[in-house]
Design an enzyme around this catalytic site. Structure first.
Site, PDB file in Angstrom:
ATOM      1  N   GLU A   1      83.831  -1.439 -32.973  1.00 41.75           N
ATOM      2  CA  GLU A   1      83.346  -1.847 -31.654  1.00 41.75           C
ATOM      3  C   GLU A   1      84.437  -2.580 -30.875  1.00 41.75           C
ATOM      4  O   GLU A   1      84.630  -2.337 -29.683  1.00 41.75           O
ATOM      5  CB  GLU A   1      82.112  -2.758 -31.788  1.00 41.75           C
ATOM      6  CG  GLU A   1      80.960  -2.118 -32.515  1.00 41.75           C
ATOM      7  CD  GLU A   1      80.984  -2.330 -34.025  1.00 41.75           C
ATOM      8  OE1 GLU A   1      79.901  -2.311 -34.623  1.00 41.75           O
ATOM      9  OE2 GLU A   1      82.082  -2.508 -34.615  1.00 41.75           O
TER      10      GLU A   1
ATOM     11  N   CYS B   1      78.445  -6.120 -36.394  1.00 39.99           N
ATOM     12  CA  CYS B   1      78.477  -7.448 -37.002  1.00 39.99           C
ATOM     13  C   CYS B   1      78.222  -8.499 -35.918  1.00 39.99           C
ATOM     14  O   CYS B   1      78.206  -8.190 -34.722  1.00 39.99           O
ATOM     15  CB  CYS B   1      79.820  -7.687 -37.687  1.00 39.99           C
ATOM     16  SG  CYS B   1      81.224  -7.917 -36.541  1.00 39.99           S
TER      17      CYS B   1
ATOM     18  N   CYS C   1      80.946  -8.698 -33.237  1.00 38.29           N
ATOM     19  CA  CYS C   1      80.941  -7.563 -32.308  1.00 38.29           C
ATOM     20  C   CYS C   1      79.734  -7.592 -31.383  1.00 38.29           C
ATOM     21  O   CYS C   1      79.816  -7.144 -30.244  1.00 38.29           O
ATOM     22  CB  CYS C   1      81.034  -6.249 -33.065  1.00 38.29           C
ATOM     23  SG  CYS C   1      82.725  -5.952 -33.650  1.00 38.29           S
TER      24      CYS C   1
ATOM     25  N   CYS D   1      87.217  -4.396 -35.954  1.00 40.48           N
ATOM     26  CA  CYS D   1      85.998  -3.590 -36.079  1.00 40.48           C
ATOM     27  C   CYS D   1      86.082  -2.416 -35.102  1.00 40.48           C
ATOM     28  O   CYS D   1      86.814  -2.462 -34.110  1.00 40.48           O
ATOM     29  CB  CYS D   1      84.771  -4.430 -35.749  1.00 40.48           C
ATOM     30  SG  CYS D   1      84.444  -5.756 -36.928  1.00 40.48           S
TER      31      CYS D   1
END
Length: 133
Positions: A54, A88, A91, A52
């Site tokens: 992040e 998400c 994260c 991801c």
């Protein structure tokens, strides 16, 4: 700072590797010492193995700072074609690892920040971190 983080996140989003979902995401964070780190999503044919945005930004921070400076003050997340994108669940926990319940999370669309919340609001029952939840 929120606009500066958004611009960094939007810029790095263009470098995302998203051939499967075609859903590009960018994230930029600032440490309490004022350093900015950005990351984008990197997909893989084995979907769970992708990164991801992040996570990529956090990895850049960890690689580029001594342990004493690894505290996230704010983070901005932006995605193409989605209003007010949020991190998400995984994260959220990753941000928690390096943040506090007061860490500010800027939720952005392609034009800029739409809302800002604290990590404590976004992840009220986090585990493994004192003071969050």
């Amino acid at each position: 700072m929120e606009r500066e983080l958004f611009e960094a996140a939007r810029e790095v989003m263009q470098h995302a590797h998203a051939p499967y979902s075609e859903f590009r995401v960018g994230a930029a964070l600032v440490t309490v010492s004022g350093r900015i780190f950005a990351g984008c999503n990197v997909e893989n044919a084995s979907y769970p193995e992708g990164w991801c945005a992040e996570a990529s930004a956090i990895a850049a921070m960890v690689a580029g700072t001594p342990k004493t400076e690894r505290r996230i003050a704010e983070i901005a997340v932006v995605a193409e074609r989605q209003e007010k994108v949020t991190p998400c669940g995984g994260c959220r926990q990753r941000i928690c690892e390096f943040g506090t319940k007061e860490t500010i999370v800027h939720l952005c669309d392609e034009d800029g920040p739409v809302a800002s919340v604290t990590l404590g609001e976004l992840l009220p029952f986090a585990f493994g971190m004192k003071g969050v939840g």
